[in-house]
Design an enzyme around this catalytic site. Structure first.
Site, short mmCIF file in Angstrom:
data_model
loop_
_atom_site.label_atom_id
_atom_site.label_comp_id
_atom_site.label_asym_id
_atom_site.label_seq_id
_atom_site.Cartn_x
_atom_site.Cartn_y
_atom_site.Cartn_z
N SER A 1 -1.26 11.01 -8.52
CA SER A 1 -2.75 10.87 -8.73
C SER A 1 -3.01 10.73 -10.30
CB SER A 1 -3.22 12.24 -8.18
OG SER A 1 -4.58 11.90 -7.64
N ASP B 1 -3.41 6.12 1.97
CA ASP B 1 -3.98 6.85 0.97
C ASP B 1 -5.20 6.04 0.07
OD1 ASP B 1 -4.77 8.23 -1.56
OD2 ASP B 1 -3.19 7.60 -2.59
N HIS C 1 -1.69 10.57 0.50
CA HIS C 1 -1.55 10.56 -1.00
C HIS C 1 -0.34 11.52 -1.74
CE1 HIS C 1 -3.87 10.46 -4.76
NE2 HIS C 1 -4.19 11.56 -5.19
#
Ligand SMILES: *[C@@H]1O[C@H](CO)[C@@H](O)[C@H](O)[C@H]1NC(C)=O
Ligand SMILES: *[C@@H]1O[C@H](CO)[C@@H](O)[C@H](O)[C@H]1NC(C)=O
Ligand SMILES: *[C@@H]1O[C@H](CO)[C@@H](O)[C@H](O)[C@H]1NC(C)=O
Ligand SMILES: *[C@@H]1O[C@H](CO)[C@@H](O)[C@H](O)[C@H]1NC(C)=O
Ligand SMILES: *[C@@H]1O[C@H](CO)[C@@H](O)[C@H](O)[C@H]1NC(C)=O
Ligand SMILES: *[C@@H]1O[C@H](CO)[C@@H](O)[C@H](O)[C@H]1NC(C)=O
Ligand SMILES: *[C@@H]1O[C@H](CO)[C@@H](O)[C@H](O)[C@H]1NC(C)=O
Length: 491
Positions: A178, A430, A455
């Site tokens: 991320s 995601d 994710h």
């Protein structure tokens, strides 16, 4: 907690596409033993052993008048480290408590022994315990930037290599997911002298001004729901009008508050917040649509979006209350899977291990990630991207205005081909893949797409329910790590 930004402050979280499936025979041929052996039968959190350290870090790396320091926290595990040659796998901490990222980055723990690697998890400044001005840090936010964080990582690594006995020649690989993945990639780009390569998992380094279509993020969320149950996304799309209708009467407000088990009674002025809370809930569910039971943002069942959609598989023309009853049941999958929620709080959507305030500030300065919805190709209420409104909200919140072009300028935008040794992995499920590097850019800037991945699934512990595609992705990642290590230790 502040009101959400115009585009709700979603959390965080690649040039020839690497078709993982195509590599299957090759990888299985060479690594089948490991693939099979390393599959664990338990999704339980394992006991992780690490030592906690604090490093005296410069508050300001880029000016000389502020000469103060603060304690940056980092965690170390060296039980498998082959001194003098074993690599250091360095997690570039993102917007939260580093122990939480440490607990949720099982991949590093799973491969440490095979690589003879030391693991280091470094906390990002202004999060967790790494507060430049102690409990008053959020009154002095000026030093909360990604550039300062990258410099922290580079200085820390340089110092570790100097001071740890026999670490001088240990090659360092940056790993992150991320926003942490963005930092891993940028660390390699800005400090190639410090890290030999980076794994940037679910890292939306292109979710910035003029780089990618702004509507893709919410389209992907919608696809996940549309693919997880009949009428699921359609009924969510209808729910916004139904909510508006119920908000128009006192009886409706009371009914909603009770039906959703809310902690406090809804008032007319809560309309925007309530819808924002639901919208963020659907987004978060798409992000963590993992193939097994997990506790990341919330404790959830396996394939949570499918479970949510079970509550929404009815006619798309049922009356408002029937529709919203379904929504209230669906939302409980996210907030009350364990059955321990006394009431639902529309001011909370995820784990408290994340530093929401800090991330808001970063979104209001450098991390401007444009998004929009149209209500047609996605299941949300139409909302255009309005930089001025966004900027005004930031000014109201923090007294700062974002610089929407800065990230493109400082990190290269789409012109990053001159860099090397970065893996960009993304999952099809995601929403953050909308801003990810979706095609390999060269022999050493590799994009991997994981068809069944949410994710940064690849960064999580191996699990018996992992799809083959993520197992293969991890194999490939380790293969590249070994290649980089070899390149850097052979001379
Ligand atoms: C830091 O700045 C202060 C105030 O200007 C000065 O008194 C101090 O000597 C400086 N410390 C270092 C280590 O340079
Ligand atoms: C990380 O896991 C340990 C147990 O291994 C636990 O004690 C700790 O609370 C966890 N940290 C977070 C932030 O979840
Ligand atoms: C901040 O920390 C200082 C010293 O550690 C303490 O005296 C003070 O009460 C704290 N302030 C707040 C608002 O917690
Ligand atoms: C990558 O994404 C861009 C849009 O951001 C799109 O135009 C392009 O076709 C995508 N490439 C692949 C291989 O999917
Ligand atoms: C989905 O909605 C359509 C249109 O209202 C309806 O005909 C169909 O039966 C619904 N499907 C399910 C599984 O409820
Ligand atoms: C959560 O689930 C438990 C057990 O089913 C139930 O008693 C409780 O009322 C639920 N909480 C909410 C807010 O729905
Ligand atoms: C709801 O969440 C907010 C923000 O975390 C918190 O301040 C508030 O106390 C919570 N309310 C309840 C009833 O738990």
């Amino acid at each position: 907690m502040p009101a959400p930004l115009s585009v709700p402050g979603v959390l965080l979280i690649f040039i020839i596409i690497f078709h993982v499936e195509a590599l299957k025979p090759h990888l299985l041929g060479r690594h089948s033993v490991r693939t099979l052996r390393s599959v664990r039968s338990s999704s339980q959190q394992r006991d992780l052993f690490y030592k906690t350290f604090y490093f005296d870090q410069q508050i300001d790396h880029f000016g000389f008048l502020e000469n103060g320091t603060f304690k940056q926290r980092y965690l170390v595990n060296d039980q498998h480290w082959h001194k003098a040659q074993g690599p250091i796998l360095f997690y570039t901490g993102n917007e939260g408590d580093i122990t939480w990222f440490c607990n949720n980055t099982g991949f590093m723990w799973d491969i440490a022994e095979e690589l003879g690697a030391m693991l280091v998890f470094a906390e990002h400044r202004y999060y967790g315990e790494s507060l430049p001005f102690g409990n008053e840090s959020y009154s002095y936010l000026n030093y909360l930037t990604s550039e300062q964080a990258l410099a922290d990582f580079a200085v820390l690594i340089t110092s570790l290599k100097k001071t740890l006995p026999r670490a001088q020649n240990s090659p360092v690989i940056a790993i992150g997911g991320s926003y942490g993945g963005m930092l891993a990639a940028w660390l390699r780009m800005k400090y190639p002298n410090v890290v030999i390569g980076a794994l940037a998992s679910s890292a939306p380094i292109w979710q910035f001004t003029d780089l990618v279509p702004y509507g893709d993020f919410y389209k992907i969320v919608t696809q996940d729901f549309a693919n997880s149950g009949v009428n699921c996304s359609k009924n969510i799309r209808r729910s916004w009008t139904a909510i508006n209708n119920l908000f128009s009467t006192a009886e409706g407000l009371q009914w909603l508050s009770k039906e959703f088990g809310l902690c406090s009674l809804l008032k007319e002025e809560d309309l925007y917040n309530f819808k924002g809370w639901l919208q963020e809930t659907w987004v978060n569910l798409a992000m963590v649509d993992y193939p097994y039971e997990a506790n990341f943002l919330q404790h959830l069942p396996r394939w949570p979006v499918k479970v949510v959609c079970k509550h929404l598989q009815f006619d798309t023309d049922v009356p408002d209350k029937q529709l919203l009853y379904g929504i209230s049941q669906a939302v409980r999958v996210y907030y009350n899977y364990t059955g321990s929620a006394v009431c639902l709080n529309v001011s909370e959507t995820a784990t408290r291990s994340l530093g929401i305030m800090g991330w808001y500030y970063q979104s209001c300065t450098e991390m401007v990630m444009p998004m929009c919805t149209d209500g047609v190709q996605d299941m949300f209420e139409p909302m255009a991207w309005n930089f001025q409104a966004y900027s005004d909200e930031c000014y109201a919140l923090f007294g700062v205005r974002p610089r929407e072009d800065w990230v493109d300028t400082v990190y290269g935008g789409k012109n990053i081909r001159s860099h090397s040794n970065i893996i960009f992995s993304n999952g099809d499920l995601d929403p953050w893949r909308s801003g990810g590097v979706n095609e390999s850019l060269s022999d050493s800037l590799i994009a991997i797409l994981i068809p069944e991945g949410a994710h940064h699934l690849d960064l999580r512990f191996n699990n018996e329910y992992d799809p083959q595609s993520v197992l293969l992705t991890r194999e490939l990642e380790v293969m590249y790590f070994k290649k980089w290590i070899k390149q850097n230790t052979s001379s």
